[in-house]
Design a protein around this motif. Structure first.
Motif: not given
Length: 404
Positions: A46-62
């Motif tokens: 439903q909602r993913v968290l990346d607390p060490f997001s750096g360049t945003g890889t996790t957010g962009l893939v999601c």
């Protein structure tokens, strides 16, 4: 274990040709393939968290898969970059970015070399660029700054500028950190500034092309300290996919400093050191000297083997032992804070790397497991992802767990 492949497809190298993921490299970045594999295993969180997001890889893939994701990073430049990478852009904004780039290059070509050029106050800047390339970059930067164009169009041109700045620098990324090449004599009969300006326009077109593809998921990016997530976030998460800084004294601030100075996120070396001291695993500038007097306080890891490992490092270096000790106490503080923003049964994944100082191996994956189990995470396991491009004992691991 020694026969494991380095598996470059699991590193930042795989991202370089993956659209927005390749806009700006950060050597410690992990591959989009790791995040994709995790999401395919889970289905759709439903909602993913990346607390060490750096360049945003996790957010962009999601977001590319239509999954909503929140990102947290302590570095304001990386927060900015993740926002730019996960934004959607209208055709008008893309046209404005293209026009700004062309106008800036025209102004740079016409501007006299020695007049009104701002040079960022980056210490030992001559290590990064020789004088000709630095002046060319300063001319290009001035061309971008004099425009009244703002917002998303300017953000895209700033990414292109950062790309050109690092590609024409003396920085070398031929191992796990960054070093500097010796400046080379130009082989071009034409002025290098012309090649730099043309390269900027090419990179601008690449960025615009990738930005045309809208992303479906919503991404929120927050600037803040991951030790204190409840002060930053108001949502609850059913999935965490992240890669904390490694305990290897290779500070992210070192690699991103040139971008931060050019774009105004840093004005002095002291600011860089202060930021790194707040970051987990940071050791840039004053952050290193403060380790001499650091005190662990009352928080403990509570494991005899951990204390023995610290003593092995302390026999060679007291500050380095303090660094390792502080790193894991900071991680424990972060994990306790993370618990407060998780839904029951949330799935969690950490990409981590072990380290070695002197003759003492730091079994990061095992220490994480012990900390997680001690604070009541369930089903804690780890698997080896790949062999790292460094000492033979060093690997990357994927740790998984579930929230209680």
């Amino acid at each position: 274990m020694s026969n494991l492949s380095q598996k470059s497809e699991l590193t930042f190298k795989h991202n370089l040709k993956q659209g927005r993921h390749g806009w700006l490299r950060l050597t410690p970045a992990y591959s989009v393939k790791i995040v994709t594999d995790i999401l395919e295993r889970l289905g759709e969180p439903q909602r993913v968290l990346d607390p060490f997001s750096g360049t945003g890889t996790t957010g962009l893939v999601c977001a590319e898969r239509g999954v909503n994701c929140d990102l947290v990073d302590i570095n304001p430049f990386l927060v900015w970059l993740a926002k730019v990478k996960t934004d959607n852009y209208t055709l008008g904004e893309l046209d404005a970015a293209n026009q700004l780039a062309e106008t800036a290059v025209k102004a740079a070509r016409q501007h006299p070399v020695t007049e009104n050029l701002w040079i960022p106050p980056l210490h030992n800047i001559e290590r990064w660029w020789d004088s000709e390339r630095l002046i060319a970059l300063a001319r290009l930067f001035r061309g971008l700054q004099i425009s009244e164009c703002t917002g998303k169009a300017r953000n895209l041109t700033s990414v292109a500028f950062c790309r050109v700045a690092i590609d024409w620098s003396n920085a070398a990324f031929n191992h796990q950190s960054m070093s500097f090449k010796s400046p080379q004599l130009s082989l071009f009969s034409q002025k290098e500034s012309d090649f730099i300006f043309n390269d900027f326009l090419v990179k601008m077109q690449q960025i615009i092309s990738a930005a045309k593809n809208n992303i479906r998921g919503q991404v929120q990016v927050y600037e803040g300290n991951p030790r204190y997530l409840t002060q930053i976030l108001s949502e609850k998460y059913d999935c965490v996919i992240t890669s904390p800084p490694y305990v290897n004294r290779m500070s992210y601030i070192r690699e991103v400093r040139p971008y931060m100075y050019w774009l105004g996120f840093l004005q002095s070396a002291r600011e860089a050191g202060e930021l790194d001291w707040q970051a987990i695993g940071g050791t840039w500038g004053i952050a290193t000297s403060r380790l001499n007097t650091w005190n662990p306080g009352d928080t403990v890891i509570g494991d005899d083997s951990f204390d023995d490992m610290l003593q092995g490092i302390r026999n060679c270096s007291e500050p380095l032992a303090n660094y390792v000790h502080k790193y894991f106490l900071d991680i424990k503080t972060h994990l306790l804070s993370l618990q407060e923003v998780l839904l029951p049964g949330a799935n969690l994944f950490w990409i981590v790397g072990n380290s070695k100082f002197y003759d003492t191996l730091i079994p990061v994956e095992q220490i994480y497991v012990k900390i997680l189990e001690s604070i009541e995470f369930r089903d804690v396991n780890y698997t080896i992802l790949r062999k790292r491009n460094s000492k033979k004992e060093l690997h990357e691991f994927l740790i998984s767990a579930r929230a209680s």
